[in-house]
Motif scaffolding. Structure first.
Motif, mmCIF file in Angstrom:
data_model
loop_
_atom_site.group_PDB
_atom_site.id
_atom_site.type_symbol
_atom_site.label_atom_id
_atom_site.label_comp_id
_atom_site.label_asym_id
_atom_site.label_seq_id
_atom_site.Cartn_x
_atom_site.Cartn_y
_atom_site.Cartn_z
ATOM 1 N N ARG A 162 94.890 -48.949 -7.030
ATOM 2 C CA ARG A 162 93.245 -49.115 -6.570
ATOM 3 C C ARG A 162 93.288 -48.416 -5.232
ATOM 4 N NH1 ARG A 162 89.625 -53.672 -8.752
ATOM 5 N NH2 ARG A 162 88.244 -51.849 -8.644
ATOM 6 N N PRO A 163 92.007 -47.820 -4.718
ATOM 7 C CA PRO A 163 92.043 -47.260 -3.550
ATOM 8 C C PRO A 163 91.741 -48.343 -2.488
ATOM 9 C CG PRO A 163 89.955 -46.836 -4.857
ATOM 10 C CD PRO A 163 91.057 -47.168 -5.745
ATOM 11 N N LEU A 164 91.085 -49.153 -3.003
ATOM 12 C CA LEU A 164 90.783 -50.705 -2.150
ATOM 13 C C LEU A 164 90.811 -51.722 -2.935
ATOM 14 C CD1 LEU A 164 87.640 -49.265 0.343
ATOM 15 C CD2 LEU A 164 90.380 -49.757 1.069
ATOM 16 N N PRO A 165 90.968 -52.820 -2.412
ATOM 17 C CA PRO A 165 90.800 -54.218 -3.063
ATOM 18 C C PRO A 165 89.195 -54.203 -3.672
ATOM 19 C CG PRO A 165 92.057 -54.549 -1.106
ATOM 20 C CD PRO A 165 91.422 -53.107 -0.905
ATOM 21 N N GLY A 166 89.165 -54.628 -4.902
ATOM 22 C CA GLY A 166 87.738 -54.705 -5.172
ATOM 23 C C GLY A 166 87.714 -56.307 -5.681
ATOM 24 N N LEU A 167 86.558 -56.896 -6.343
ATOM 25 C CA LEU A 167 86.374 -58.165 -6.326
ATOM 26 C C LEU A 167 87.458 -59.061 -6.991
ATOM 27 C CD1 LEU A 167 84.436 -60.454 -6.147
ATOM 28 C CD2 LEU A 167 83.334 -59.698 -8.229
ATOM 29 N N THR A 168 88.165 -58.222 -8.225
ATOM 30 C CA THR A 168 89.364 -58.844 -8.973
ATOM 31 C C THR A 168 90.335 -59.207 -7.796
ATOM 32 O OG1 THR A 168 88.654 -57.862 -10.665
ATOM 33 C CG2 THR A 168 90.952 -58.547 -10.714
ATOM 34 N N LYS A 223 75.492 -53.958 -18.904
ATOM 35 C CA LYS A 223 76.002 -53.114 -17.794
ATOM 36 C C LYS A 223 75.635 -51.738 -18.179
ATOM 37 C CE LYS A 223 79.831 -55.991 -17.322
ATOM 38 N NZ LYS A 223 80.344 -56.308 -16.104
ATOM 39 N N GLU A 224 75.479 -50.645 -17.322
ATOM 40 C CA GLU A 224 74.902 -49.549 -17.607
ATOM 41 C C GLU A 224 75.301 -48.494 -16.381
ATOM 42 O OE1 GLU A 224 70.639 -49.981 -16.468
ATOM 43 O OE2 GLU A 224 71.325 -51.609 -17.526
ATOM 44 N N ALA A 225 74.853 -47.187 -16.751
ATOM 45 C CA ALA A 225 75.163 -46.205 -15.616
ATOM 46 C C ALA A 225 73.872 -45.332 -15.530
ATOM 47 C CB ALA A 225 76.120 -45.005 -15.995
ATOM 48 N N GLY A 226 72.759 -46.382 -15.057
ATOM 49 C CA GLY A 226 71.605 -45.523 -14.772
ATOM 50 C C GLY A 226 70.463 -45.895 -15.719
ATOM 51 N N GLY A 263 90.845 -43.516 -19.092
ATOM 52 C CA GLY A 263 92.243 -44.180 -19.320
ATOM 53 C C GLY A 263 92.113 -45.733 -18.728
ATOM 54 N N HIS A 264 90.690 -46.183 -18.417
ATOM 55 C CA HIS A 264 90.690 -47.660 -17.827
ATOM 56 C C HIS A 264 90.087 -48.493 -18.958
ATOM 57 C CE1 HIS A 264 91.297 -46.834 -13.519
ATOM 58 N NE2 HIS A 264 91.096 -45.652 -13.928
ATOM 59 N N ASP A 265 90.646 -49.798 -19.042
ATOM 60 C CA ASP A 265 89.949 -50.765 -19.878
ATOM 61 C C ASP A 265 88.926 -51.530 -19.362
ATOM 62 O OD1 ASP A 265 91.298 -52.055 -18.103
ATOM 63 O OD2 ASP A 265 92.614 -53.175 -19.386
ATOM 64 N N ASP A 266 88.712 -51.372 -17.909
ATOM 65 C CA ASP A 266 87.664 -52.144 -17.312
ATOM 66 C C ASP A 266 86.458 -51.297 -16.932
ATOM 67 O OD1 ASP A 266 86.091 -53.955 -15.903
ATOM 68 O OD2 ASP A 266 87.793 -55.294 -15.331
ATOM 69 N N PRO A 267 85.405 -51.186 -17.283
ATOM 70 C CA PRO A 267 84.309 -50.378 -16.712
ATOM 71 C C PRO A 267 83.734 -50.792 -15.510
ATOM 72 C CG PRO A 267 83.559 -51.014 -18.961
ATOM 73 C CD PRO A 267 84.934 -52.036 -18.633
ATOM 74 N N GLU A 268 84.010 -51.832 -15.227
ATOM 75 C CA GLU A 268 83.271 -52.435 -13.642
ATOM 76 C C GLU A 268 84.539 -51.643 -12.695
ATOM 77 O OE1 GLU A 268 80.660 -53.943 -12.103
ATOM 78 O OE2 GLU A 268 79.661 -53.196 -14.170
ATOM 79 N N ARG A 269 85.868 -52.071 -12.811
ATOM 80 C CA ARG A 269 86.751 -51.816 -12.041
ATOM 81 C C ARG A 269 86.760 -50.105 -11.648
ATOM 82 N NH1 ARG A 269 92.295 -54.315 -13.241
ATOM 83 N NH2 ARG A 269 92.858 -52.927 -11.632
ATOM 84 N N TRP A 270 86.717 -49.479 -13.089
ATOM 85 C CA TRP A 270 86.551 -47.973 -12.954
ATOM 86 C C TRP A 270 85.369 -47.574 -12.099
ATOM 87 C CZ3 TRP A 270 82.659 -44.671 -14.636
ATOM 88 C CH2 TRP A 270 83.002 -43.168 -14.453
ATOM 89 N N PRO A 318 77.466 -46.551 -21.584
ATOM 90 C CA PRO A 318 77.976 -44.978 -20.926
ATOM 91 C C PRO A 318 79.252 -45.690 -19.979
ATOM 92 C CG PRO A 318 75.442 -45.296 -20.744
ATOM 93 C CD PRO A 318 76.129 -46.699 -21.486
ATOM 94 N N LEU A 319 79.142 -46.460 -19.119
ATOM 95 C CA LEU A 319 80.278 -46.714 -18.402
ATOM 96 C C LEU A 319 81.593 -47.006 -19.205
ATOM 97 C CD1 LEU A 319 78.940 -49.227 -15.402
ATOM 98 C CD2 LEU A 319 79.678 -46.851 -15.203
ATOM 99 N N ALA A 320 81.403 -47.885 -20.223
ATOM 100 C CA ALA A 320 82.626 -48.121 -20.876
ATOM 101 C C ALA A 320 83.017 -47.027 -21.384
ATOM 102 C CB ALA A 320 82.318 -49.186 -21.965
ATOM 103 N N VAL A 321 82.356 -46.073 -22.183
ATOM 104 C CA VAL A 321 82.703 -44.766 -22.618
ATOM 105 C C VAL A 321 83.548 -43.784 -21.726
ATOM 106 C CG1 VAL A 321 82.127 -42.858 -23.982
ATOM 107 C CG2 VAL A 321 81.259 -44.842 -24.499
ATOM 108 N N LEU A 322 82.832 -43.703 -20.391
ATOM 109 C CA LEU A 322 83.577 -42.920 -19.491
ATOM 110 C C LEU A 322 84.804 -43.516 -18.676
ATOM 111 C CD1 LEU A 322 80.383 -42.043 -17.207
ATOM 112 C CD2 LEU A 322 81.437 -40.694 -18.686
#
Length: 791
Positions: free
Chosen positions: A341-347, A132-135, A158-165, A149-153
């Motif tokens: 969350r602002p909208l329902p995601g895949l989870t 997984k990556e950001a660019g 304060g999120h533990d799931d980079p994809e959800r963030w 990078p996604l995980a660090v951001l």
């Protein structure tokens, strides 16, 4: 509101991100640059106009391969929701030049081979498969630890799931990604990536430094040509480096002395499944089907998604109503609100589908994940795209035979008596010879004839590489398969490999390759003295003769080799079966079975080899049956084969069994003889059912085995009799319980044993006659005569 001022517009993106793709489109619409620069190999610039053709449908990929070594290749996949694809389409629609500015593929392919000896997969965030990556792909810190990078951001936020963030920040934030300002998301990402690079550096990754130097040089060249109205679409990780002030001399110094390899490029079809991490060609996303839906849905994405899920489950005969869809949407919205969350995601949508539509079961949910979340969408490329001559010939054959490549696995039933099906069979067999595993043969349902073939087809994008690799053998499928078969024959060492190749040449109908293969086969057969190798090779040759008959191929040379091979087996088999251990005896028993079947086909009436070959084989079997030095499992099997062929009477078979089961024979050898005679799935159970003398001999021997030897022979006997069908075992048990061989048929009938009676039952026999007449094609007028014969 941020505006597009003088200087390059750097649009840092996450590859294959629908939010990034929408944001890129909005930024380009607002900025209207004079030229669009895109992260990718510059050799593909001439291929960009093909993206506007109506026959081009993503997902597709740029394929680069070394001209002299097609196996060394690199892919740059693009989906409809990839920011790079959106930028290309925007430029073509607005008449704006679009160019690729990454390191040329000529260096990427040579560099990857020299440094890591692995196939490159294109940058676009794919240096590490499945990350997984950001660019861009994960980078290394100075200590060599890779970061995401996604995980660090996400962790910083304060999120533990980079994809959800990422979904919350970008994918669910409307057309521009963050707020209403079309440039705001890119400004935010650039600041974030600048902070990450300042904190972690690039970990000594010279490749990133070189690539970024090349991109800066291309940016400067575009600015000299078009001014400052230049837009750059690249991985967000690279944006701080592209903004960095460096000298032209310093950048050129980094590019000096790079290895080179002559490369060709083209577009190839790709699939959503190959965009997922599990495929082996991961591009940093787990759910390409879900991302494609988010990008394509004009509004109400959750409601539209639930409707798709319901349609899929209904097609699989699951009861899903409109009420289920409504409740699933409500549950997804509720879960999103509870989780902030602002909208329902895949989870949230997955949890709602599991609870409402799948009734808590993960089995139908797995189908939803496979078909929709990942998906099997296969892209298309126009015929005008550059391709190796072999690829063009394959495409013509596919069109002529109406055999379209599809990403979903499907079965194809072929009748070789139909010319179209015969052509499909030839094509698939030739491709298998070339290592292009588009189809795999499988067992036919309901037919075992040689006129039927069943194939399991599935087109994978990697097969485009295999086609390019196979181009070294010829410019057409026929010429390439011929060249490959000839080369394989010369390189083969084992006799069985050459015979298998001869069989494949006949299946693929390669008349020019067959003489070469047969010459090699004759040479190998003459030099190979191992009877096991010869016995292993003969069945394939005989099968090839049958395939030749079906396809009308001249097989005289093959027949001569097969007969010569059989004669050598006849001479060498008796010595080879003497004084061998139990494991070798079992292998040789299987060889005897295989040769027996092959000789039966080879010596069929009307065949070129019919004269005397079966008689000579029966003589060999008699020799094996009578030699004490031959293991019991082989002697028992040869007696059984002679009995089945009518070369040995029931009385003689019983006499031989009685000799073997006499007290003077070692129990282990006697048990092995029994296994050879009635084991191996050869119908021995029914033989014992219908010949109570043989069953009585086995029963008497078994009850007389000494206690100390019984535990040694029990596993062998258990293996023999456990292979019988349940009905056969039950009948044998009943016969043994009532005393087989001690009663006549009348007493057996009186005891109620099924299938035994003192006289013929005319009523039961007459009930079979209509079916037999139908099977044999007899007229009703002959039924009476036939009944008398049958009785």
């Amino acid at each position: 509101m941020t505006t597009f001022t003088a200087g390059p517009l750097l649009l840092g993106v996450r590859h294959h991100g629908p939010g990034s793709a929408r944001a890129v489109r909005a930024a380009l619409e607002a900025a209207t640059p004079e030229v669009v620069l895109i992260e990718g190999p510059p050799e593909a610039d001439t291929l960009i106009p093909l993206a506007a053709e109506k026959d081009m449908r993503p997902p597709v990929a740029l394929l680069a391969h070394v001209v002299d070594e097609p196996g060394r290749s690199a892919f740059w996949p693009l989906a409809e929701f990839s920011p790079e694809w959106v930028a290309i389409r925007w430029a073509l629609e607005h008449g704006v030049p679009a160019r690729f500015i990454d390191l040329p593929a000529t260096h990427t392919l040579a560099w990857g081979n020299d440094e890591e000896k692995r196939t490159a997969e294109g940058e676009q965030g794919q240096e590490e498969k499945g990350e997984k990556e950001a660019g861009a792909s994960d980078r290394s810190v100075d200590a060599g630890v890779r970061i995401d990078p996604l995980a660090v951001l996400a962790e910083t936020a304060g999120h533990d799931d980079p994809e959800r963030w990422w979904e919350d920040v970008v994918e669910h934030r409307g057309g521009a990604g963050i707020g209403a300002d079309p440039f705001a998301p890119f400004t935010a990402l650039e600041e974030a990536m600048g902070a990450l690079r300042e904190a972690y550096g690039v970990g000594g990754h010279d490749r990133d430094l070189v690539r970024e130097a090349h991109m800066r040089l291309q940016m400067r060249a575009a600015q000299r040509e078009f001014g400052d109205e230049v837009a750059v679409v690249c991985g967000a990780w690279h944006v701080p480096a592209l903004r960095q002030k460096t000298t032209v001399a310093a950048d050129r110094a980094l590019l000096k002395g790079l290895p080179k390899a002559k490369a060709d490029m083209t577009w190839v079809p790709w699939t959503h499944r190959r965009l997922s991490r599990v495929s082996g060609y991961g591009a940093g996303i787990d759910s390409p089907g879900w991302y494609g839906h988010l990008f394509a849905a004009p509004d109400r994405p959750v409601e539209r998604w639930m409707t798709k899920v319901a349609r899929l489950l209904r097609d699989e005969d699951r009861m899903v109503s409109s009420a289920h869809v409504i409740e699933a949407v409500r549950l997804a919205d509720t879960l999103a609100a509870m989780r902030g969350r602002p909208l329902p995601g895949l989870t949230e949508t997955t949890d709602a589908v599991r609870a409402v539509m799948c009734e808590g079961s993960d089995v139908p949910l797995g189908l939803v994940h496979d078909r929709l979340v990942v998906g099997d969408v296969l892209g298309e490329v126009p015929q005008s795209a550059p391709a190796v001559p072999l690829q063009r010939d394959l495409a013509r054959a596919q069109k002529r035979l109406r055999l379209k490549p599809e990403p979903m696995e499907r079965e194809l039933e072929l009748d070789l008596r139909v010319e179209t099906d015969a052509g499909r069979s030839r094509l698939l067999h030739r491709l298998r010879l070339l290592g292009i595993a588009w189809g795999e043969p499988t067992a036919s349902r309901g037919s075992t004839g040689t006129f039927r073939e069943t194939w399991r087809l599935r087109w994978e994008p990697e097969l485009s590489v295999r086609v390019a690799e196979a181009g070294v053998w010829g410019t057409t499928v026929l010429s390439a398969a011929t060249g490959k078969a000839e080369a394989d024959a010369v390189a083969a060492h084992a006799l069985a490999d050459v015979t298998a190749l001869a069989e494949r040449c006949l299946l693929a109908e390669l008349p020019d390759a067959l003489p070469v293969v047969m010459r090699v086969l004759a040479d190998r057969a003459a030099l190979d003295a191992d009877v096991g190798h010869l016995a292993q090779a003969l069945p394939a040759l005989v099968r090839s003769l049958r395939y030749g008959d079906v396809r009308g191929t001249d097989t005289h040379a093959l027949t001569d080799v097969a007969v010569g091979l059989a004669e050598r087996i006849f001479v060498g088999l008796p010595p080879a079966c003497a004084a061998i251990d139990a494991e070798a005896a079992e292998h040789m028993r299987r060889h005897v079975d295989a040769v027996h079947g092959a000789v039966g086909l080879l010596g069929e009436p009307g065949t070129a080899a019919a004269g005397g070959i079966r008689e000579r084989w029966h003589s060999v079997l008699r020799v094996l049956a009578g030699r004490d030095a031959v293991p019991g499992v082989i002697r028992g099997r040869t007696v059984r084969l002679l009995l089945d062929d009518g070369e040995l009477g029931q009385d003689e078979a019983a006499r031989l069994m009685g000799l073997v089961l006499s007290p003077g024979t070692e129990p282990g050898d006697a048990a092995a003889w029994i296994e050879g005679f009635v084991g191996g799935g050869s119908g021995g159970g029914m033989l014992l059912v219908h010949d109570e003398r043989l069953l009585g001999l086995v029963d008497a021997w078994l009850t007389g085995v000494p206690a100390e030897a019984f535990t040694d022979v029990l596993p062998l006997l258990r293996r023999t009799f456990s292979a019988y069908e349940a009905g056969v075992r039950r009948t044998l048990g009943e016969l043994v319980r009532r005393g087989p061989g001690a009663r006549g048929s009348a007493e057996a009938a009186a005891s109620g044993i099924p299938g035994f009676a003192p006289d013929l039952d005319p009523g039961r026999a007459d009930a079979v006659l209509p079916v037999l007449s139908l099977l044999l094609g007899l007229d009703e007028a002959y039924d009476d005569d036939f009944a008398g014969v049958a009785r």
